[in-house]
Design a protein around this motif. Structure first.
Motif, short mmCIF file in Angstrom:
data_model
loop_
_atom_site.label_atom_id
_atom_site.label_comp_id
_atom_site.label_asym_id
_atom_site.label_seq_id
_atom_site.Cartn_x
_atom_site.Cartn_y
_atom_site.Cartn_z
N LEU A 1 0.84 -1.20 0.00
CA LEU A 1 0.00 0.00 0.00
C LEU A 1 0.87 1.25 0.00
N ASN A 2 0.50 2.21 -0.80
CA ASN A 2 1.20 3.50 -0.81
C ASN A 2 0.72 4.34 0.36
N GLN A 3 1.64 4.68 1.23
CA GLN A 3 1.26 5.36 2.46
C GLN A 3 2.26 6.46 2.80
N GLY B 200 5.61 2.14 -0.12
CA GLY B 200 5.22 2.06 -1.53
C GLY B 200 5.87 3.15 -2.37
N ARG C 201 -1.33 2.53 -8.13
CA ARG C 201 -2.19 2.02 -7.06
C ARG C 201 -2.75 3.18 -6.25
N PHE D 108 -3.66 5.33 -2.71
CA PHE D 108 -2.73 5.72 -1.66
C PHE D 108 -3.47 6.25 -0.44
N ARG D 109 -2.77 6.26 0.68
CA ARG D 109 -3.32 6.77 1.94
C ARG D 109 -2.40 7.87 2.47
N VAL E 208 -7.85 8.89 1.73
CA VAL E 208 -7.57 7.66 0.99
C VAL E 208 -8.13 7.75 -0.42
N LYS F 106 -8.88 5.37 -3.44
CA LYS F 106 -9.08 3.92 -3.47
C LYS F 106 -8.72 3.27 -4.80
N ASN G 226 -6.69 3.06 -8.78
CA ASN G 226 -5.48 3.39 -9.54
C ASN G 226 -5.75 4.50 -10.54
#
Length: 232
Positions: A1-3, A28, A126, A128-129, A178, A180, A182
């Motif tokens: 997960l991209n965070q 990520g 993807r 991200f958060r 967030v 959700k 891509n």
């Protein structure tokens, strides 16, 4: 997960200044991005880059210490810790301290085009958060007396939350944004854009902290004068 996570521990003082420890934690694509920025640099160049960034963010900040995770080890997520002193991070008036509580990062960190200007779909590596957590450690005798109501917004494309809590002399506020998917299709973008604008609007407010009212010192009565007053 991209965070992408920012945590700030703010040791507030009665004059509105503070000692701050700010940490960045990345996963990520954010890990890849920040590592690519700082890994090629020498230690002193890394510090100069951080100091330059912080001087734009907080012009009156005085950097005390900067620590990076082991950037050469790709198994360890990117992390940076910055300690600094800062004046006027809180507004101050007598026994009150205050600060804004808006999620300004929703607008300043991303260059969202207006729907009328968008030509193509928006693609991400993807979803991200983005997380921001602020913890105010208040001066002795201070407590939070007002803050913006919690927010929870959810949509198939995006979500946003803002949560506050207070305990003793500590006040915490956290934001979570967030994305959700891509890809945000051009025909979906208007709703996505309006969601962000509404989240920012609803997050706007103030946090106020109140300390005990400062009492005027009691003047001592000169005993001889008092006795004289009684006998005249």
């Amino acid at each position: 997960l991209n965070q992408h996570i920012t945590r700030m521990k703010i040791l507030a003082k009665e004059d509105g200044s503070a000692s701050v420890e700010e940490t960045w934690e990345e996963k990520g694509i954010w890990d890849e991005f920040y590592r690519s920025l700082y890994l090629p640099l020498k230690a002193e160049e890394r510090e100069e880059k951080i100091t330059s960034y912080m001087s734009e963010k907080f012009p009156n900040a005085k950097i005390r210490d900067i620590i990076f995770s082991k950037l050469e080890d790709l198994e360890i997520p990117f992390k940076a810790s910055i300690k600094y002193e800062i004046r006027d991070i809180l507004g101050q008036n007598e026994n009150l301290l205050a600060t804004k509580s808006d999620a300004e990062f929703l607008l300043s960190e991303y260059s969202w085009s207006s729907p009328s200007d968008l030509k193509n779909d928006i693609s991400f590596k993807r979803g991200f958060r983005r997380i921001i957590e602020l913890s105010f450690i208040l001066p002795e005798g201070y407590k939070a007396i007002s803050w913006t109501r919690d927010i929870s917004m959810d949509d198939p494309l995006v979500s946003f939350g803002m949560v506050s809590k207070t305990q003793g002399n500590e006040f915490q506020i956290s934001y979570e944004f967030v994305v959700k998917k891509n890809r945000i299709k051009k025909e979906e973008y208007s709703g996505f854009y309006q969601f962000i604008q509404e989240a920012f609007k609803r997050s706007k407010g103030m946090i106020a902290f109140e300390g005990k009212a400062k009492k005027e010192p009691v003047k001592k009565i000169d005993k001889s004068s008092a006795e004289t007053a009684k006998t005249t």
